[in-house]
Design an enzyme around this catalytic site. Structure first.
Site, mmCIF file in Angstrom:
data_model
loop_
_atom_site.group_PDB
_atom_site.id
_atom_site.type_symbol
_atom_site.label_atom_id
_atom_site.label_comp_id
_atom_site.label_asym_id
_atom_site.label_seq_id
_atom_site.Cartn_x
_atom_site.Cartn_y
_atom_site.Cartn_z
ATOM 1 N N GLY A 10 0.836 -1.209 0.000
ATOM 2 C CA GLY A 10 0.000 0.000 0.000
ATOM 3 C C GLY A 10 0.860 1.244 0.000
ATOM 4 O O GLY A 10 0.591 2.203 0.728
ATOM 5 N N ARG A 13 -0.224 5.563 -1.667
ATOM 6 C CA ARG A 13 -0.928 6.731 -1.110
ATOM 7 C C ARG A 13 -0.618 6.862 0.375
ATOM 8 O O ARG A 13 -0.078 5.943 0.981
ATOM 9 C CB ARG A 13 -2.448 6.553 -1.252
ATOM 10 C CG ARG A 13 -2.917 6.648 -2.671
ATOM 11 C CD ARG A 13 -4.435 6.718 -2.753
ATOM 12 N NE ARG A 13 -5.065 5.411 -2.665
ATOM 13 C CZ ARG A 13 -5.969 5.049 -1.762
ATOM 14 N NH1 ARG A 13 -6.362 5.910 -0.831
ATOM 15 N NH2 ARG A 13 -6.498 3.841 -1.750
ATOM 16 N N ASN A 87 1.723 -2.145 5.420
ATOM 17 C CA ASN A 87 0.947 -0.930 5.587
ATOM 18 C C ASN A 87 -0.439 -0.996 4.952
ATOM 19 O O ASN A 87 -1.344 -0.293 5.381
ATOM 20 C CB ASN A 87 1.765 0.227 4.986
ATOM 21 C CG ASN A 87 0.961 1.485 4.804
ATOM 22 O OD1 ASN A 87 0.695 2.200 5.769
ATOM 23 N ND2 ASN A 87 0.539 1.758 3.569
ATOM 24 N N TYR A 152 -12.226 -3.346 11.975
ATOM 25 C CA TYR A 152 -10.925 -2.680 11.848
ATOM 26 C C TYR A 152 -10.113 -2.798 13.150
ATOM 27 O O TYR A 152 -8.938 -3.177 13.138
ATOM 28 C CB TYR A 152 -11.176 -1.214 11.493
ATOM 29 C CG TYR A 152 -9.945 -0.378 11.270
ATOM 30 C CD1 TYR A 152 -9.241 -0.443 10.070
ATOM 31 C CD2 TYR A 152 -9.497 0.510 12.248
ATOM 32 C CE1 TYR A 152 -8.116 0.339 9.847
ATOM 33 C CE2 TYR A 152 -8.376 1.303 12.038
ATOM 34 C CZ TYR A 152 -7.691 1.218 10.840
ATOM 35 O OH TYR A 152 -6.574 1.997 10.628
HETATM 36 P P1 NAP Z 1 -4.941 5.126 2.414
HETATM 37 O O1 NAP Z 1 -4.496 6.519 2.168
HETATM 38 O O2 NAP Z 1 -6.369 4.753 2.252
HETATM 39 O O3 NAP Z 1 -4.016 4.147 1.507
HETATM 40 C C1 NAP Z 1 -4.210 2.769 1.603
HETATM 41 C C2 NAP Z 1 -3.150 2.078 0.772
HETATM 42 O O4 NAP Z 1 -3.341 0.662 0.913
HETATM 43 C C3 NAP Z 1 -3.244 2.389 -0.708
HETATM 44 O O5 NAP Z 1 -1.943 2.464 -1.256
HETATM 45 C C4 NAP Z 1 -3.992 1.169 -1.266
HETATM 46 O O6 NAP Z 1 -3.654 0.879 -2.624
HETATM 47 C C5 NAP Z 1 -3.442 0.068 -0.376
HETATM 48 N N1 NAP Z 1 -4.313 -1.111 -0.313
HETATM 49 C C6 NAP Z 1 -5.557 -1.208 0.190
HETATM 50 N N2 NAP Z 1 -6.023 -2.457 0.057
HETATM 51 C C7 NAP Z 1 -5.039 -3.164 -0.543
HETATM 52 C C8 NAP Z 1 -4.910 -4.520 -0.953
HETATM 53 N N3 NAP Z 1 -5.910 -5.389 -0.777
HETATM 54 N N4 NAP Z 1 -3.741 -4.918 -1.537
HETATM 55 C C9 NAP Z 1 -2.718 -4.042 -1.729
HETATM 56 N N5 NAP Z 1 -2.799 -2.736 -1.367
HETATM 57 C C10 NAP Z 1 -3.949 -2.314 -0.773
HETATM 58 O O7 NAP Z 1 -4.570 4.639 3.893
HETATM 59 P P2 NAP Z 1 -3.635 5.282 5.025
HETATM 60 O O8 NAP Z 1 -4.473 6.176 5.833
HETATM 61 O O9 NAP Z 1 -2.355 5.749 4.463
HETATM 62 O O10 NAP Z 1 -3.408 3.968 5.915
HETATM 63 C C11 NAP Z 1 -2.262 3.154 5.777
HETATM 64 C C12 NAP Z 1 -2.205 2.205 6.965
HETATM 65 O O11 NAP Z 1 -2.171 2.958 8.172
HETATM 66 C C13 NAP Z 1 -3.425 1.285 7.072
HETATM 67 O O12 NAP Z 1 -3.027 0.016 7.530
HETATM 68 C C14 NAP Z 1 -4.279 1.982 8.111
HETATM 69 O O13 NAP Z 1 -5.121 1.091 8.773
HETATM 70 C C15 NAP Z 1 -3.208 2.537 9.030
HETATM 71 N N6 NAP Z 1 -3.641 3.667 9.855
HETATM 72 C C16 NAP Z 1 -4.179 4.783 9.293
HETATM 73 C C17 NAP Z 1 -4.580 5.820 10.120
HETATM 74 C C18 NAP Z 1 -5.189 7.081 9.579
HETATM 75 O O14 NAP Z 1 -5.727 7.872 10.382
HETATM 76 N N7 NAP Z 1 -5.131 7.355 8.284
HETATM 77 C C19 NAP Z 1 -4.455 5.710 11.519
HETATM 78 C C20 NAP Z 1 -3.893 4.550 12.044
HETATM 79 C C21 NAP Z 1 -3.484 3.531 11.213
HETATM 80 P P3 NAP Z 1 -4.708 1.133 -3.830
HETATM 81 O O15 NAP Z 1 -5.029 2.583 -3.816
HETATM 82 O O16 NAP Z 1 -3.965 0.686 -5.041
HETATM 83 O O17 NAP Z 1 -5.899 0.286 -3.484
#
Ligand code: NAP
Length: 217
Positions: A10, A13, A87, A152
């Site tokens: 991931g 983004r 990630n 989640y």
């Molecule tokens: P995001 O902006 O929604 O990006 C998600 C990324 O994961 C994208 O690159 C997406 O690729 C990829 N992805 C999703 N499903 C996938 C799959 N089945 N196989 C391969 N790639 C996949 O998310 P983010 O906020 O950066 O979050 C990243 C991580 O941090 C996640 O694990 C999330 O739970 C964790 N997190 C986020 C937050 C927050 O507040 N944002 C807080 C705590 C933890 P595509 O676009 O190609 O689908």
């Protein structure tokens, strides 16, 4: 540590993209995995290359075991893996009584089983080198729970047990497994929150704001 590949699932983004860019600035050859966002992944690669770094893109869906196996064969042809950042993650929020089993399973399959698949596939090279770093991106909600996020939050709690168990099996081979548990981060994932929910969360954060993907990187 010798700089082998720095692989980020991931990485197209949000937190993954920021981590890829920072790792590349620190001299790591980076592998960006993505699922659908080919244009986003390309733009991360271009940004890294414009700063003189090295980056590759490898597409696979972490939910698809066969695709993960072939994705890791492709990565193995690029070099040996030093670091894996697990990630890739999704949310499918809903109150418990209205949450379908499908929405529960989809989130488990991506966030928890997906992390298991990729961590497992990264191990053989790390074992040979007797060196490796695996980082799981958890979440503060895995420690605190969260209304509307039983799927989640369960996966993010599960990553803690997974990382600790992997560490017990492979710590003696100098491979470490750690979980980062961010609070709320400004990414696409949180851009869908209503203003009301956002203000409620911000009021509980000592800093008084969400953090940036670069701060987590
Ligand atoms: P995001 O902006 O929604 O990006 C998600 C990324 O994961 C994208 O690159 C997406 O690729 C990829 N992805 C999703 N499903 C996938 C799959 N089945 N196989 C391969 N790639 C996949 O998310 P983010 O906020 O950066 O979050 C990243 C991580 O941090 C996640 O694990 C999330 O739970 C964790 N997190 C986020 C937050 C927050 O507040 N944002 C807080 C705590 C933890 P595509 O676009 O190609 O689908």
């Amino acid at each position: 540590m010798q700089k082998g590949l720095f692989v980020i699932t991931g990485g197209s983004r949000g937190i993954g993209a920021a981590t890829a860019r920072l790792a590349a600035r620190q001299g790591w050859p980076v592998v960006i995995n993505y699922r659908n966002g080919v244009e986003e992944a390309r733009s991360v690669v271009r940004a890294i290359e414009s700063e003189g770094g090295v980056a590759h893109m490898v597409r696979f869906d972490v939910c698809d075991e066969a695709a993960v196996v072939s994705g890791f064969s492709e990565i193995d042809r690029l070099g040996s893996i030093s670091v894996l950042v697990n990630n890739a993650g999704v949310t499918k929020d809903g109150l418990l009584l209205r949450m379908s089993e499908e929405d529960f399973q989809d989130v488990v399959n991506t966030n928890l089983t997906g992390a298991f698949r990729t961590a497992q596939k990264s191990l053989s090279g790390m074992m040979k080198k007797k060196s490796g770093r695996v980082v799981f991106i958890g979440s503060v909600v895995g420690l605190l729970g969260s209304t509307g996020q039983v799927n989640y939050a369960s996966t993010k709690s599960g990553l803690v047990g997974m990382a600790r168990s992997f560490a017990r099996e492979y710590g003696s081979r100098n491979i470490t497994f750690n979980v980062i548990a961010p609070g709320f981060v400004e990414t696409d994932m949180t851009s869908v929150l209503s203003e009301e929910l956002r203000s409620k969360y911000v009021s509980q954060i000592p800093l008084g704001r969400f953090c940036s993907p670069e701060e987590i990187a």
